[in-house]
Design an enzyme around this catalytic site. Sequence first.
Site, mmCIF file in Angstrom:
data_model
loop_
_atom_site.group_PDB
_atom_site.id
_atom_site.type_symbol
_atom_site.label_atom_id
_atom_site.label_comp_id
_atom_site.label_asym_id
_atom_site.label_seq_id
_atom_site.Cartn_x
_atom_site.Cartn_y
_atom_site.Cartn_z
ATOM 1 N N GLU A 1 -29.785 1.787 5.406
ATOM 2 C CA GLU A 1 -28.393 2.145 5.143
ATOM 3 C C GLU A 1 -27.531 1.163 5.921
ATOM 4 O O GLU A 1 -27.652 1.068 7.147
ATOM 5 C CB GLU A 1 -28.085 3.568 5.622
ATOM 6 C CG GLU A 1 -28.364 4.625 4.600
ATOM 7 C CD GLU A 1 -27.868 5.996 5.043
ATOM 8 O OE1 GLU A 1 -27.960 6.907 4.226
ATOM 9 O OE2 GLU A 1 -27.411 6.147 6.195
ATOM 10 N N ASP B 1 -17.473 9.946 11.143
ATOM 11 C CA ASP B 1 -18.377 9.374 12.144
ATOM 12 C C ASP B 1 -17.954 9.743 13.559
ATOM 13 O O ASP B 1 -16.773 9.851 13.866
ATOM 14 C CB ASP B 1 -18.419 7.846 11.999
ATOM 15 C CG ASP B 1 -19.052 7.426 10.689
ATOM 16 O OD1 ASP B 1 -20.173 7.879 10.419
ATOM 17 O OD2 ASP B 1 -18.423 6.666 9.936
#
Length: 273
Positions: free
Chosen positions: A49, A60
């Site tokens: 990824e 995040d």
Amino acid sequence: MSRIGQTFTALKAQNRKALISFITAGDPGKGLTVPLMHALVDAGTDIIELGVPFSDPMADGPVIQRASERALANKVGLKDVLAMTAEFRKVNTSTPVVLMGYANPFEHMGYETFAEAAKTAGVDGVLTVDIPPEESLGVSDVFKAHDLDPIFLLSPTTPESRVAQVAAVAGGFIYYVSLKGVTGSANLDTEEVARKVAMVRKHCDLPVGVGFGIRDAATAEAVARIADAVVVGSRIVNEIETAPEGECGARVKHLVADLRRGVDAASKQTENK
């Protein structure tokens, strides 16, 4: 069958689970991303990824936010990420690469233009964090038309009706976020994860990857007993951030090899039952 599908099929035939490793493109340096991608594979990563740097990465936690900030300071944008993938593909034509990012950079390039460029570069799937499934149909169709798997996130708070919506448009694999909150959170509840993964599988034939909260071989093994794939991001990015200059690749390889041992230990336990 897509490269992602081929990877999961091959692993299933060997009674093994996938290790999916995340890094942010351009962190810690523009010239280090492709070597790090190869280091991930050498250490046992099955699917990469690759994070697309973004100025407001709301899903995040602080570790990956700082990675995005460093990458943006290194002037790395979406075109650079595609160029890095193309460079990686000159050597590695088998390991799937999934771009993970926010809608804004893809929209700015134009989904059709982006999908065509991503396919040409050798990208296999795209996970757009902030596009919900009910708004994604047109985008998913564009991705699928260019042989890109549209990958979606599910969380502990996702209702069952929404899981069915995601299953209707998703490709590649389902990414189940095992914790509420942002990336890098702790306190993994494997019993709850097992219940949720079973519910997802009722609606979807795609492999299920579980991420968030996986820190070491032990947590990787625990998740690999439940899911088809173990996804590790913040722990790897933290290793990149804290590694002394010049030691980044070696430190990442050491960590990922340990995670790989954990994932494979779960497969061995299954074989011995």
